[in-house]
Design a protein around this motif. Structure first.
Motif, PDB file in Angstrom:
ATOM      1  N   ALA A  15       0.837  -1.195   0.000  1.00 51.59           N
ATOM      2  CA  ALA A  15       0.000   0.000   0.000  1.00 51.59           C
ATOM      3  C   ALA A  15       0.878   1.253   0.000  1.00 51.59           C
ATOM      4  N   ILE A  16       0.469   2.221  -0.822  1.00 52.90           N
ATOM      5  CA  ILE A  16       1.251   3.438  -0.969  1.00 52.90           C
ATOM      6  C   ILE A  16       1.079   4.326   0.256  1.00 52.90           C
ATOM      7  N   ASP A  17       2.190   4.767   0.799  1.00 51.62           N
ATOM      8  CA  ASP A  17       2.183   5.650   1.959  1.00 51.62           C
ATOM      9  C   ASP A  17       2.187   7.088   1.469  1.00 51.62           C
ATOM     10  N   VAL A  18       1.023   7.734   1.525  1.00 51.51           N
ATOM     11  CA  VAL A  18       0.893   9.112   1.061  1.00 51.51           C
ATOM     12  C   VAL A  18       1.406  10.057   2.150  1.00 51.51           C
ATOM     13  N   PRO A  19       2.401  10.874   1.838  1.00 53.04           N
ATOM     14  CA  PRO A  19       2.944  11.792   2.853  1.00 53.04           C
ATOM     15  C   PRO A  19       1.955  12.899   3.195  1.00 53.04           C
ATOM     16  N   TYR A  20       2.212  13.617   4.266  1.00 49.95           N
ATOM     17  CA  TYR A  20       1.362  14.729   4.670  1.00 49.95           C
ATOM     18  C   TYR A  20       1.564  15.916   3.737  1.00 49.95           C
ATOM     19  N   LEU A  21       0.474  16.568   3.419  1.00 49.08           N
ATOM     20  CA  LEU A  21       0.535  17.783   2.612  1.00 49.08           C
ATOM     21  C   LEU A  21       0.776  18.957   3.553  1.00 49.08           C
ATOM     22  N   THR A  22       2.007  19.412   3.604  1.00 50.09           N
ATOM     23  CA  THR A  22       2.387  20.461   4.547  1.00 50.09           C
ATOM     24  C   THR A  22       2.541  21.827   3.894  1.00 50.09           C
ATOM     25  N   GLY A  23       2.415  21.900   2.581  1.00 50.60           N
ATOM     26  CA  GLY A  23       2.567  23.178   1.896  1.00 50.60           C
ATOM     27  C   GLY A  23       2.637  22.962   0.404  1.00 50.60           C
ATOM     28  N   ARG A  24       2.912  24.024  -0.334  1.00 46.84           N
ATOM     29  CA  ARG A  24       3.012  23.922  -1.786  1.00 46.84           C
ATOM     30  C   ARG A  24       4.309  23.242  -2.228  1.00 46.84           C
ATOM     31  N   GLU A  42       4.225   6.131 -11.662  1.00 50.05           N
ATOM     32  CA  GLU A  42       2.895   6.494 -12.131  1.00 50.05           C
ATOM     33  C   GLU A  42       1.839   6.238 -11.056  1.00 50.05           C
ATOM     34  N   ASP A  43       1.889   5.042 -10.448  1.00 50.55           N
ATOM     35  CA  ASP A  43       0.915   4.709  -9.402  1.00 50.55           C
ATOM     36  C   ASP A  43       1.100   5.603  -8.178  1.00 50.55           C
ATOM     37  N   TYR A  44       2.349   5.834  -7.818  1.00 57.69           N
ATOM     38  CA  TYR A  44       2.625   6.656  -6.641  1.00 57.69           C
ATOM     39  C   TYR A  44       2.091   8.072  -6.824  1.00 57.69           C
ATOM     40  N   ALA A  45       2.412   8.684  -7.955  1.00 57.62           N
ATOM     41  CA  ALA A  45       1.959  10.053  -8.206  1.00 57.62           C
ATOM     42  C   ALA A  45       0.440  10.128  -8.247  1.00 57.62           C
ATOM     43  N   SER A  46      -0.187   9.141  -8.850  1.00 56.92           N
ATOM     44  CA  SER A  46      -1.643   9.128  -8.939  1.00 56.92           C
ATOM     45  C   SER A  46      -2.287   9.038  -7.565  1.00 56.92           C
ATOM     46  N   GLU A  47      -1.743   8.180  -6.696  1.00 58.29           N
ATOM     47  CA  GLU A  47      -2.309   8.011  -5.359  1.00 58.29           C
ATOM     48  C   GLU A  47      -2.110   9.271  -4.510  1.00 58.29           C
ATOM     49  N   VAL A  48      -0.938   9.882  -4.615  1.00 59.70           N
ATOM     50  CA  VAL A  48      -0.694  11.115  -3.858  1.00 59.70           C
ATOM     51  C   VAL A  48      -1.616  12.226  -4.360  1.00 59.70           C
ATOM     52  N   PHE A  49      -1.759  12.325  -5.663  1.00 59.25           N
ATOM     53  CA  PHE A  49      -2.628  13.344  -6.267  1.00 59.25           C
ATOM     54  C   PHE A  49      -4.052  13.195  -5.742  1.00 59.25           C
ATOM     55  N   LYS A  50      -4.553  11.968  -5.726  1.00 62.81           N
ATOM     56  CA  LYS A  50      -5.915  11.725  -5.242  1.00 62.81           C
ATOM     57  C   LYS A  50      -6.010  11.934  -3.736  1.00 62.81           C
ATOM     58  N   GLY A  80      -5.495  20.584 -10.768  1.00 63.29           N
ATOM     59  CA  GLY A  80      -4.296  20.445  -9.965  1.00 63.29           C
ATOM     60  C   GLY A  80      -3.140  19.855 -10.749  1.00 63.29           C
ATOM     61  N   VAL A  81      -1.919  20.120 -10.281  1.00 59.50           N
ATOM     62  CA  VAL A  81      -0.708  19.554 -10.882  1.00 59.50           C
ATOM     63  C   VAL A  81       0.208  19.114  -9.743  1.00 59.50           C
ATOM     64  N   LEU A  82       0.752  17.925  -9.863  1.00 59.37           N
ATOM     65  CA  LEU A  82       1.701  17.412  -8.875  1.00 59.37           C
ATOM     66  C   LEU A  82       3.019  17.087  -9.564  1.00 59.37           C
ATOM     67  N   VAL A  83       4.096  17.669  -9.052  1.00 56.48           N
ATOM     68  CA  VAL A  83       5.441  17.387  -9.553  1.00 56.48           C
ATOM     69  C   VAL A  83       6.140  16.514  -8.514  1.00 56.48           C
ATOM     70  N   VAL A  84       6.466  15.275  -8.888  1.00 62.96           N
ATOM     71  CA  VAL A  84       7.093  14.332  -7.961  1.00 62.96           C
ATOM     72  C   VAL A  84       8.524  14.061  -8.416  1.00 62.96           C
ATOM     73  N   VAL A  85       9.472  14.175  -7.496  1.00 61.70           N
ATOM     74  CA  VAL A  85      10.875  13.871  -7.772  1.00 61.70           C
ATOM     75  C   VAL A  85      11.363  12.873  -6.721  1.00 61.70           C
ATOM     76  N   VAL A  86      11.919  11.751  -7.204  1.00 61.66           N
ATOM     77  CA  VAL A  86      12.398  10.687  -6.309  1.00 61.66           C
ATOM     78  C   VAL A  86      13.878  10.463  -6.610  1.00 61.66           C
ATOM     79  N   ARG A  96       7.857  12.566 -12.088  1.00 67.79           N
ATOM     80  CA  ARG A  96       6.620  12.575 -12.864  1.00 67.79           C
ATOM     81  C   ARG A  96       5.884  13.889 -12.645  1.00 67.79           C
ATOM     82  N   ILE A  97       5.175  14.303 -13.681  1.00 61.95           N
ATOM     83  CA  ILE A  97       4.263  15.438 -13.593  1.00 61.95           C
ATOM     84  C   ILE A  97       2.854  14.887 -13.752  1.00 61.95           C
ATOM     85  N   GLU A  98       2.096  14.879 -12.670  1.00 64.07           N
ATOM     86  CA  GLU A  98       0.721  14.377 -12.685  1.00 64.07           C
ATOM     87  C   GLU A  98      -0.211  15.564 -12.873  1.00 64.07           C
ATOM     88  N   VAL A  99      -1.081  15.469 -13.888  1.00 61.59           N
ATOM     89  CA  VAL A  99      -1.911  16.613 -14.277  1.00 61.59           C
ATOM     90  C   VAL A  99      -3.386  16.247 -14.158  1.00 61.59           C
TER      91      VAL A  99
END
Length: 233
Positions: free
Chosen positions: A25-34, A79-87, A99-105, A112-115
């Motif tokens: 299961a994907i561990d979605v981090p806390y949204l603490t800011g932009r 792809e799955d990680y960015a999608s789950e965090v976005f949702k 919304g747009v999510l820019v993920v760097v690992v 990935r850029i999730e749009v």
């Protein structure tokens, strides 16, 4: 006194599947800011500058852009990680999906850029691919994450607002996710170890299926598709 019921192989298979699913299961981090720099790859100045720029963009357009860096996502696909965090973060306005999510690992060398659907006409897969390959990746190859993410975000904002020009993409196909450094495929030793592990798990349950009376053959037949579906090359 009642005897404990024998737990059949199908029950064990179901239990193992549930355990694997829970671990995966994907561990979605806390949204603490932009800017959520959990990988700690950005300087304080860059985080401040990006936060102010993204706040100004959101106040002007209503679009919500968030940057996330995480050290690693393990075996999970980007792809799955960015999608789950976005949702999970519910980025963008509900009625506009803007919304747009820019993920760097960095450790996994992925991004990935999730749009959201509402911005896809402006920020297409082709545009995201060009931002990743021609704006962000060159800076990352130099070890300059501040420059890569800062210029990548500015390119995203410019593309949405219609004020920026993107470099042409050299690749024939477009994708909004890519390897940071164009690393080669998994080395053969790792592929052999991975194959041995998967074959071992499937083989174990196959042996159980053959050796267990009654329902054993059903388990064996159930596993046949996995043998045929597993890639050998």
């Amino acid at each position: 006194m009642r005897r404990a019921r024998h737990v059949g192989p199908l029950a064990w298979l179901l239990l193992v599947s549930m355990l694997v699913a829970s671990v995966a299961a994907i561990d979605v981090p806390y949204l603490t800011g932009r800017v959520v720099d959990d990988a700690n790859i950005l300087s304080a100045d860059t985080r401040t500058r990006l936060t102010e720029a993204l706040k100004a963009h959101e106040e002007t357009t209503g679009d919500q852009i968030v940057v996330l860096t995480v050290p690693t996502i393990g075996a999970e696909s980007i792809e799955d990680y960015a999608s789950e965090v976005f949702k999970g973060w519910k980025l963008g306005q509900k009625d506009k999906d803007n919304g747009v999510l820019v993920v760097v690992v960095p450790q996994d060398r992925k991004m990935r850029i999730e749009v959201g659907y509402g911005l896809e006409p402006k920020l297409t897969d082709a545009a995201c691919s060009r931002i990743i390959r021609n704006v962000m990746t060159p800076a990352f190859k130099e070890g300059n994450y501040d420059k890569g993410i800062d210029e990548g975000v500015r390119a995203i904002v410019g593309q949405i607002e219609g004020t920026g020009t993107l470099p042409e993409a050299p690749e024939s196909s477009a994708s909004s996710s890519n390897d940071l450094f164009d690393a080669p495929d998994m080395p053969w030793p790792q592929r052999i170890l991975m194959g041995a592990f998967i074959f071992g798990i499937i083989g174990l349950f196959t042996v159980i299926g053959v050796m267990t009376p009654g329902v054993g053959w059903f388990l064996y037949v159930f596993l046949l598709p996995f043998w045929f579906a597993f890639p050998f090359g």
